[in-house]
Design a protein around this motif. Structure first.
Motif, short mmCIF file in Angstrom:
data_model
loop_
_atom_site.label_atom_id
_atom_site.label_comp_id
_atom_site.label_asym_id
_atom_site.label_seq_id
_atom_site.Cartn_x
_atom_site.Cartn_y
_atom_site.Cartn_z
N PHE A 1 1.31 -5.53 4.97
CA PHE A 1 0.66 -5.66 6.26
C PHE A 1 0.60 -7.14 6.62
O PHE A 1 0.03 -7.95 5.89
N GLN B 1 1.10 -5.76 12.04
CA GLN B 1 1.91 -4.58 11.78
C GLN B 1 2.29 -4.54 10.30
O GLN B 1 2.14 -5.50 9.56
N ARG B 2 2.82 -3.40 9.91
CA ARG B 2 3.22 -3.15 8.54
C ARG B 2 4.75 -3.22 8.42
O ARG B 2 5.48 -2.54 9.15
N SER C 1 5.68 -2.14 0.91
CA SER C 1 5.15 -2.36 2.26
C SER C 1 4.16 -3.52 2.24
O SER C 1 3.42 -3.70 1.27
N GLN D 1 -1.80 -5.92 1.38
CA GLN D 1 -2.46 -6.28 2.63
C GLN D 1 -2.51 -7.81 2.76
O GLN D 1 -3.52 -8.39 3.15
N MET E 1 -5.57 0.45 3.59
CA MET E 1 -6.31 -0.64 4.21
C MET E 1 -7.68 -0.87 3.54
O MET E 1 -8.22 -1.97 3.61
#
Length: 604
Positions: free
Chosen positions: A367, A373-374, A365, A323, A270
């Motif tokens: 976000f 949420q991820r 992944s 992100q 993050m």
């Protein structure tokens, strides 16, 4: 004193005197040879280096210490420097090497140089030479006249030294704890590359009447080994550390082995994008047992081109995190940053004919700021082969395609066979991909459909997902055939008060009743394949393109098309209008009832 003892005493004194005399003579001779050998050895070393390098290099040192008994010598404050004027002459004569070296060190040790052999047979034979903690600078400049030359001197060093020596040999040359700097003069404004704690061993250097033509030697050597331990390099953007646990290379086999390699981000998931200033993808990579076979060392030394027959990588992971949406949009476009495009942008020329992958885990992944949420998708135990990984124009002219064939397991369950064909010469990053994902429980997809698509799969089983796409910088077009049965979904939304996703009950009912196809093939037995035309946002990555194009095909296959979503929105609008009309009628009835009650009260 008895005569016997007196005679023994005289004999002892006589023998002791002789031994003492011999010792004094030997000590004097040793001292004389040590002192006298120094200027001779100094002259031989300087002359040998100067002549054997075609007058290109000179050596200087402040002091030389010798010991003829052990055959050792030590040179202090050594500097080996190229003559730049001579280098220019060699260029005009088309005899200049591609690499120019400068070496500085405090101490150079020569072990067991056999002075008697040098004096009697004119053979300078050295057991070992040790360069202790040298500073080496290598400047590379490619000259057309060196193209295709064999890995041996242009002119035999023996022709240069034959007037003074019949043979010059060193069994082992060690460079210990080298500080190495590489300067590339072929690329304008290129930054020097530095590396420390490098160990290099040169084996069996021989200069005689036959060594220059010996095909088993390169640059008059029998072998070269390179070792690097615990190497750490911080990337120029200060976002990653590159770590090598141990690197070993041997020239005779052309085999390079790296015990472990890691690209380590310096910030957590993050924080990474915040430090970068935009939602930049964060890579975390760890690999063990990396092996390159049949590296062409002479080609690399002369031109810094890395050619390898085969590479093997096993037991590792690649983790990518984005992100996206949580920070301001990136200013920099990701157009031109597909894997094969990044390969073409490498400054170092490279060709690896075949790369074998085994047991690599890949995780992507994202976000999602909407769900807070991820989302995560993983491909486990990935293995396969990559062919023709190169950025060399002459190789691409013969074969412009880099082939990738992989087999992996989606979330460790569904077996996925996928093939990529990357066009290495395409200006728009053209590539294609196709594959088959075999049977698995559809609920495992919730790890990515819930946080990223706000769709929860209640139940469902997948028989097969078959796909084929052509893609470039701007998007992907292809076809998806999704075979499944017993599918039920729920639409989700983020509830800030509850801090988690909640089910949108009525919309989920409408979705399952009006949109979602619970099975494919349907009752008619016909498999419904769908066409996908996905436009890629310029700030999204290669992984994002693959995922979004497939997800679009899956949505279309189960019925979530633009038309169906429009139909649901119309149903919702009609329902809301009906509910508003109903509420209005209820309100008017209530108002009339209240009016009647007031009128009745007034009459009383």
């Amino acid at each position: 004193m008895p005569d016997t003892n007196r005679n023994r005493y005289k004999a002892f004194k006589w023998i002791s005197g002789i031994l003492l005399g011999i010792f004094i003579v030997l000590a004097g001779l040793t001292w004389f040879l040590n002192v006298k050998s120094r200027p001779i050895l100094t002259d031989r070393i300087k002359t040998l280096l100067y002549k054997s390098t075609d007058s290109l290099y000179t050596i200087s040192f402040t002091k030389i210490s010798t010991n003829v008994v052990t055959g050792n010598a030590t040179l202090q404050n050594v500097k080996i420097r190229p003559d730049t004027n001579r280098f220019k002459q060699l260029i005009s004569l088309k005899r200049a090497p591609n690499n120019l070296y400068s070496i500085s060190l405090k101490k150079l040790v020569v072990k067991r140089f056999h002075p008697l052999t040098l004096y009697r047979e004119k053979k300078l034979q050295v057991e070992e030479v040790v360069f202790d903690k040298p500073e080496v600078t290598m400047v590379n400049r490619q000259f057309p006249f060196n193209e295709g030359r064999a890995p041996r001197p242009i002119k035999s060093p023996y022709d240069i030294i034959s007037k003074n020596l019949k043979e010059f040999s060193i069994k082992t040359i060690r460079f210990k704890d080298v500080s190495f700097k590489y300067i590339n003069k072929n690329v304008p404004n290129s930054l020097p590359f530095d590396i420390d704690d490098l160990n290099i061993t040169l084996t069996d250097l021989l200069v005689d009447s036959t060594s220059a033509d010996d095909p088993s030697r390169f640059y008059l050597l029998k072998d070269i080994t390179i070792n690097l331990n615990n190497y750490v390099y911080r990337t120029p953007d200060k976002m990653y550390d590159i770590k090598l646990d141990q690197l070993d290379f041997r020239a005779t086999t052309g085999k390079l082995r790296v015990n472990s390699f890691a690209l380590v981000p310096l910030y957590d998931e993050m924080k990474f994008g915040k430090v970068a200033g935009y939602p930049r993808e964060r890579f975390d990579i760890g690999m063990r047992n990396i092996i390159l076979n049949r590296i062409d060392l002479p080609l690399y030394i002369s031109k810094q081109e890395l050619w390898a027959k085969e590479m093997a990588v096993s037991n590792g992971f690649i983790s990518v995190f984005n992100q996206n949406g949580a920070l301001k949009k990136p200013q920099e476009s990701k157009i031109g940053k597909f894997p094969h495009q990044l390969l073409q942008r490498l400054k170092a020329p490279i060709l690896v004919q075949k790369i074998q992958l085994k047991d690599i885990n890949v995780t992507y992944s994202v976000f999602n700021h909407e769900s807070n949420q991820r989302g995560r998708i993983s491909f486990e135990n990935t293995s396969g082969i990559i062919k023709n990984a190169t950025n060399l124009d002459n190789i691409k002219a013969i074969n412009p395609i880099m082939e990738v064939k992989l087999n992996t397991y989606l979330f460790g369950q569904g077996k996925l066979d996928v093939n990529f064909n990357f066009n290495l010469t395409a200006k728009d990053g053209e590539f294609s991909y196709n594959g088959v994902l075999h049977n698995f429980n559809a609920r495992v997809l919730n790890q990515i459909t819930k946080p990223l698509g706000l769709v929860r799969i209640n139940r469902g089983n997948v028989d097969k997902l078959k796909f084929s796409f052509k893609a470039n910088d701007f998007g992907a077009k292809g076809r998806v055939a999704f075979s499944y049965y017993d599918l039920s979904v729920a639409l989700m939304k983020n509830d800030p008060e509850k801090d988690h996703l909640v089910t949108r009950g009525f919309l989920s009912f409408l979705a399952n009743a009006l949109i979602i196809k619970s099975e494919n093939p349907g009752a008619d037995g016909k498999l419904n394949a769908v066409d996908v035309d996905y436009s890629r946002p310029s700030n999204t990555s290669f992984f994002n393109l693959i995922w979004k194009s497939l997800f679009t095909g899956i949505k279309y296959s189960i019925g979530i098309t633009e038309e169906k979503q429009k139909e649901v929105r119309q149903h919702i609008a009609r329902f809301k209008a009906m509910r508003a009309s109903h509420n209005l009628r209820v309100k008017k009835r209530l108002e009339r009832r209240l009016q009647r009650q007031r009128e009745q009260n007034e009459k009383r």
